[in-house]
Motif scaffolding. Structure first.
Motif, PDB file in Angstrom:
ATOM      1  N   HIS A  19     -46.244  18.190  17.022  1.00 13.66           N
ATOM      2  CA  HIS A  19     -45.344  17.757  18.084  1.00 13.66           C
ATOM      3  C   HIS A  19     -45.006  16.272  18.025  1.00 13.66           C
ATOM      4  O   HIS A  19     -43.846  15.896  17.911  1.00 13.66           O
ATOM      5  N   ARG A  20     -46.029  15.421  18.108  1.00 15.79           N
ATOM      6  CA  ARG A  20     -45.765  13.977  18.172  1.00 15.79           C
ATOM      7  C   ARG A  20     -45.363  13.421  16.811  1.00 15.79           C
ATOM      8  O   ARG A  20     -45.671  14.000  15.773  1.00 15.79           O
ATOM      9  N   ARG A  21     -44.720  12.280  16.823  1.00 14.86           N
ATOM     10  CA  ARG A  21     -44.268  11.639  15.592  1.00 14.86           C
ATOM     11  C   ARG A  21     -45.440  10.975  14.873  1.00 14.86           C
ATOM     12  O   ARG A  21     -46.357  10.460  15.507  1.00 14.86           O
ATOM     13  N   VAL A  22     -45.374  10.984  13.546  1.00 11.45           N
ATOM     14  CA  VAL A  22     -46.431  10.331  12.767  1.00 11.45           C
ATOM     15  C   VAL A  22     -46.308   8.815  12.931  1.00 11.45           C
ATOM     16  O   VAL A  22     -45.202   8.266  12.966  1.00 11.45           O
ATOM     17  N   ARG A  23     -47.460   8.167  13.030  1.00  9.93           N
ATOM     18  CA  ARG A  23     -47.500   6.716  13.207  1.00  9.93           C
ATOM     19  C   ARG A  23     -48.400   6.032  12.193  1.00  9.93           C
ATOM     20  O   ARG A  23     -48.272   4.821  11.976  1.00  9.93           O
ATOM     21  N   GLN A  24     -49.323   6.779  11.577  1.00 11.07           N
ATOM     22  CA  GLN A  24     -50.295   6.175  10.684  1.00 11.07           C
ATOM     23  C   GLN A  24     -50.858   7.243   9.756  1.00 11.07           C
ATOM     24  O   GLN A  24     -50.582   8.427   9.929  1.00 11.07           O
ATOM     25  N   LEU A  25     -51.629   6.796   8.778  1.00 11.69           N
ATOM     26  CA  LEU A  25     -52.307   7.728   7.886  1.00 11.69           C
ATOM     27  C   LEU A  25     -53.722   7.981   8.384  1.00 11.69           C
ATOM     28  O   LEU A  25     -54.456   7.051   8.720  1.00 11.69           O
ATOM     29  N   ASP A  26     -54.074   9.238   8.426  1.00 11.87           N
ATOM     30  CA  ASP A  26     -55.426   9.644   8.807  1.00 11.87           C
ATOM     31  C   ASP A  26     -56.238   9.930   7.554  1.00 11.87           C
ATOM     32  O   ASP A  26     -55.753  10.578   6.624  1.00 11.87           O
ATOM     33  N   HIS A  27     -57.467   9.417   7.523  1.00  9.75           N
ATOM     34  CA  HIS A  27     -58.397   9.802   6.464  1.00  9.75           C
ATOM     35  C   HIS A  27     -59.031  11.125   6.888  1.00  9.75           C
ATOM     36  O   HIS A  27     -59.848  11.155   7.818  1.00  9.75           O
ATOM     37  N   PHE A  28     -58.646  12.209   6.222  1.00 10.57           N
ATOM     38  CA  PHE A  28     -59.184  13.514   6.607  1.00 10.57           C
ATOM     39  C   PHE A  28     -60.707  13.485   6.577  1.00 10.57           C
ATOM     40  O   PHE A  28     -61.370  13.918   7.521  1.00 10.57           O
ATOM     41  N   LEU A  29     -61.283  13.010   5.487  1.00 11.89           N
ATOM     42  CA  LEU A  29     -62.701  12.652   5.458  1.00 11.89           C
ATOM     43  C   LEU A  29     -62.764  11.151   5.701  1.00 11.89           C
ATOM     44  O   LEU A  29     -62.206  10.385   4.915  1.00 11.89           O
ATOM     45  N   PRO A  30     -63.381  10.691   6.772  1.00 11.95           N
ATOM     46  CA  PRO A  30     -63.301   9.277   7.166  1.00 11.95           C
ATOM     47  C   PRO A  30     -63.850   8.332   6.106  1.00 11.95           C
ATOM     48  O   PRO A  30     -64.884   8.599   5.486  1.00 11.95           O
ATOM     49  N   LYS A  31     -63.153   7.217   5.922  1.00  9.29           N
ATOM     50  CA  LYS A  31     -63.554   6.260   4.894  1.00  9.29           C
ATOM     51  C   LYS A  31     -64.886   5.601   5.213  1.00  9.29           C
ATOM     52  O   LYS A  31     -65.561   5.097   4.317  1.00  9.29           O
ATOM     53  N   SER A  32     -65.312   5.625   6.470  1.00  9.83           N
ATOM     54  CA  SER A  32     -66.603   5.045   6.834  1.00  9.83           C
ATOM     55  C   SER A  32     -67.766   5.847   6.264  1.00  9.83           C
ATOM     56  O   SER A  32     -68.843   5.308   6.003  1.00  9.83           O
ATOM     57  N   LYS A  33     -67.551   7.148   6.059  1.00 13.13           N
ATOM     58  CA  LYS A  33     -68.601   8.020   5.523  1.00 13.13           C
ATOM     59  C   LYS A  33     -68.338   8.443   4.081  1.00 13.13           C
ATOM     60  O   LYS A  33     -69.268   8.782   3.348  1.00 13.13           O
ATOM     61  N   TYR A  34     -67.056   8.420   3.684  1.00 20.76           N
ATOM     62  CA  TYR A  34     -66.688   8.867   2.341  1.00 20.76           C
ATOM     63  C   TYR A  34     -65.796   7.810   1.685  1.00 20.76           C
ATOM     64  O   TYR A  34     -64.614   8.051   1.417  1.00 20.76           O
ATOM     65  N   PRO A  35     -66.323   6.623   1.443  1.00 24.05           N
ATOM     66  CA  PRO A  35     -65.496   5.537   0.912  1.00 24.05           C
ATOM     67  C   PRO A  35     -64.871   5.840  -0.439  1.00 24.05           C
ATOM     68  O   PRO A  35     -63.838   5.254  -0.786  1.00 24.05           O
ATOM     69  N   ALA A  36     -65.465   6.747  -1.215  1.00 20.27           N
ATOM     70  CA  ALA A  36     -64.890   7.080  -2.514  1.00 20.27           C
ATOM     71  C   ALA A  36     -63.488   7.652  -2.378  1.00 20.27           C
ATOM     72  O   ALA A  36     -62.682   7.584  -3.309  1.00 20.27           O
ATOM     73  N   PHE A  37     -63.174   8.210  -1.213  1.00 14.95           N
ATOM     74  CA  PHE A  37     -61.868   8.825  -0.996  1.00 14.95           C
ATOM     75  C   PHE A  37     -60.968   7.964  -0.108  1.00 14.95           C
ATOM     76  O   PHE A  37     -59.993   8.445   0.452  1.00 14.95           O
ATOM     77  N   SER A  38     -61.279   6.676   0.004  1.00 16.23           N
ATOM     78  CA  SER A  38     -60.513   5.774   0.876  1.00 16.23           C
ATOM     79  C   SER A  38     -59.046   5.696   0.494  1.00 16.23           C
ATOM     80  O   SER A  38     -58.169   5.567   1.359  1.00 16.23           O
ATOM     81  N   VAL A  39     -58.772   5.743  -0.815  1.00 13.04           N
ATOM     82  CA  VAL A  39     -57.384   5.635  -1.268  1.00 13.04           C
ATOM     83  C   VAL A  39     -56.955   6.871  -2.062  1.00 13.04           C
ATOM     84  O   VAL A  39     -55.983   6.833  -2.807  1.00 13.04           O
ATOM     85  N   THR A  40     -57.688   7.967  -1.903  1.00  9.49           N
ATOM     86  CA  THR A  40     -57.299   9.223  -2.549  1.00  9.49           C
ATOM     87  C   THR A  40     -56.123   9.835  -1.793  1.00  9.49           C
ATOM     88  O   THR A  40     -56.259  10.167  -0.607  1.00  9.49           O
ATOM     89  N   PRO A  41     -54.961   9.983  -2.405  1.00 13.62           N
ATOM     90  CA  PRO A  41     -53.785  10.478  -1.678  1.00 13.62           C
ATOM     91  C   PRO A  41     -54.020  11.794  -0.951  1.00 13.62           C
ATOM     92  O   PRO A  41     -53.516  11.990   0.159  1.00 13.62           O
ATOM     93  N   LEU A  42     -54.775  12.714  -1.558  1.00 11.03           N
ATOM     94  CA  LEU A  42     -55.013  14.005  -0.910  1.00 11.03           C
ATOM     95  C   LEU A  42     -55.860  13.877   0.350  1.00 11.03           C
ATOM     96  O   LEU A  42     -55.890  14.797   1.177  1.00 11.03           O
ATOM     97  N   ASN A  43     -56.557  12.749   0.506  1.00 13.18           N
ATOM     98  CA  ASN A  43     -57.368  12.535   1.703  1.00 13.18           C
ATOM     99  C   ASN A  43     -56.592  11.787   2.788  1.00 13.18           C
ATOM    100  O   ASN A  43     -57.117  11.569   3.876  1.00 13.18           O
ATOM    101  N   LEU A  44     -55.368  11.407   2.491  1.00 14.04           N
ATOM    102  CA  LEU A  44     -54.551  10.638   3.433  1.00 14.04           C
ATOM    103  C   LEU A  44     -53.463  11.534   4.008  1.00 14.04           C
ATOM    104  O   LEU A  44     -52.593  12.016   3.282  1.00 14.04           O
ATOM    105  N   VAL A  45     -53.530  11.761   5.314  1.00 22.26           N
ATOM    106  CA  VAL A  45     -52.621  12.694   5.981  1.00 22.26           C
ATOM    107  C   VAL A  45     -51.811  11.949   7.032  1.00 22.26           C
ATOM    108  O   VAL A  45     -52.386  11.293   7.909  1.00 22.26           O
TER     109      VAL A  45
END
Length: 241
Positions: free
Chosen positions: A65-91
């Motif tokens: 419904h709402r408009r996108v405003r930012q990228l969400d780390h599906f697996l949070p970068k605080s716990k999974y830093p290896a995926f901080s810049v993995t495109p598939l983890n950015l929604v």
């Protein structure tokens, strides 16, 4: 990247272990800076914007419904830093869903929200609306557990629906939509009768479904068109002129 994609395709992202160090020497703080100072900064902004553009019609894939405003780390970068810049983890997401989503705390698959890149459930109509008759019409929304989706998908949908408070959001939007069409419904009822109101609502449901099958608007108009009480004037509010 391959590790993430493999787990995403097999619905096992929740089994990945949180970590502090990446590749033996790179720290979590280094990866977090790589995201905030690199990808989200001036140097990588074109990549950030390209990922943001993946959301159809700029709508948040979590709430639809709402408009996108930012990228969400599906697996949070605080716990999974290896995926901080993995495109598939950015929604791409709206700020409310990004804040409320608790994917990083999901120890069980049923508690893991659906991943927009790997989990497609829109081939079935899973969102349903119940029309409550009373002094004024009220629409209540929920996941239809008889829609034919696999049980695990339904459990994950329900968890996501509850965590993101989508029922409350959709009810609020439906109430606003009803207020905006009430005058037109009155005129149709007066000029054509309840059959005209029902036809108008059915057309609105079909049009909305063609655009977005599982939107609150589709579910709302479908429920309204199937209610004799609503079509006979239940949409009205005696306190409004």
């Amino acid at each position: 990247m391959e590790t993430y994609e493999g787990h995403g395709e097999t619905s096992t992202l929740h089994t990945l272990a949180p970590h502090e160090v990446v590749a033996g020497t790179v720290l979590k703080s280094d990866m977090e800076y790589l995201y905030s100072g690199g990808l989200a900064g001036r140097g990588g902004r074109h990549i950030y914007d390209a990922i943001m553009g993946l959301a159809p019609n700029s709508r948040c894939p979590y709430c639809g419904h709402r408009r996108v405003r930012q990228l969400d780390h599906f697996l949070p970068k605080s716990k999974y830093p290896a995926f901080s810049v993995t495109p598939l983890n950015l929604v791409p997401s709206c700020s409310d869903c990004n804040k409320d989503k608790l994917a990083g705390d999901a120890a069980r698959l049923e508690d893991l929200p659906l991943h927009p890149y790997f989990d497609n459930v829109d081939h079935q109509t899973w969102l349903t609306a119940e029309l409550l008759e009373g002094p004024i019409a009220v629409f209540m929304f929920n996941v239809d557990h008889e829609c034919g989706l696999p049980n695990m998908d339904l459990l994950r949908l329900q968890s996501q629906f509850d965590i993101l408070n989508l029922g409350e959001l959709f009810t609020t939007e439906a109430n606003e939509e009803l207020a905006s069409i009430r005058l037109n419904l009155r005129r149709v009822l007066e000029d054509v009768g309840e059959e005209g109101v029902q036809e108008l609502l059915e057309d609105a449901a079909l049009s909305s479904e063609h655009h977005q099958r599982n939107s609150w608007k589709t579910a709302m108009y479908r429920a309204a068109s199937q209610s004799d009480w609503f079509c006979e004037g239940g949409f009205d509010d005696a306190e409004l002129i």
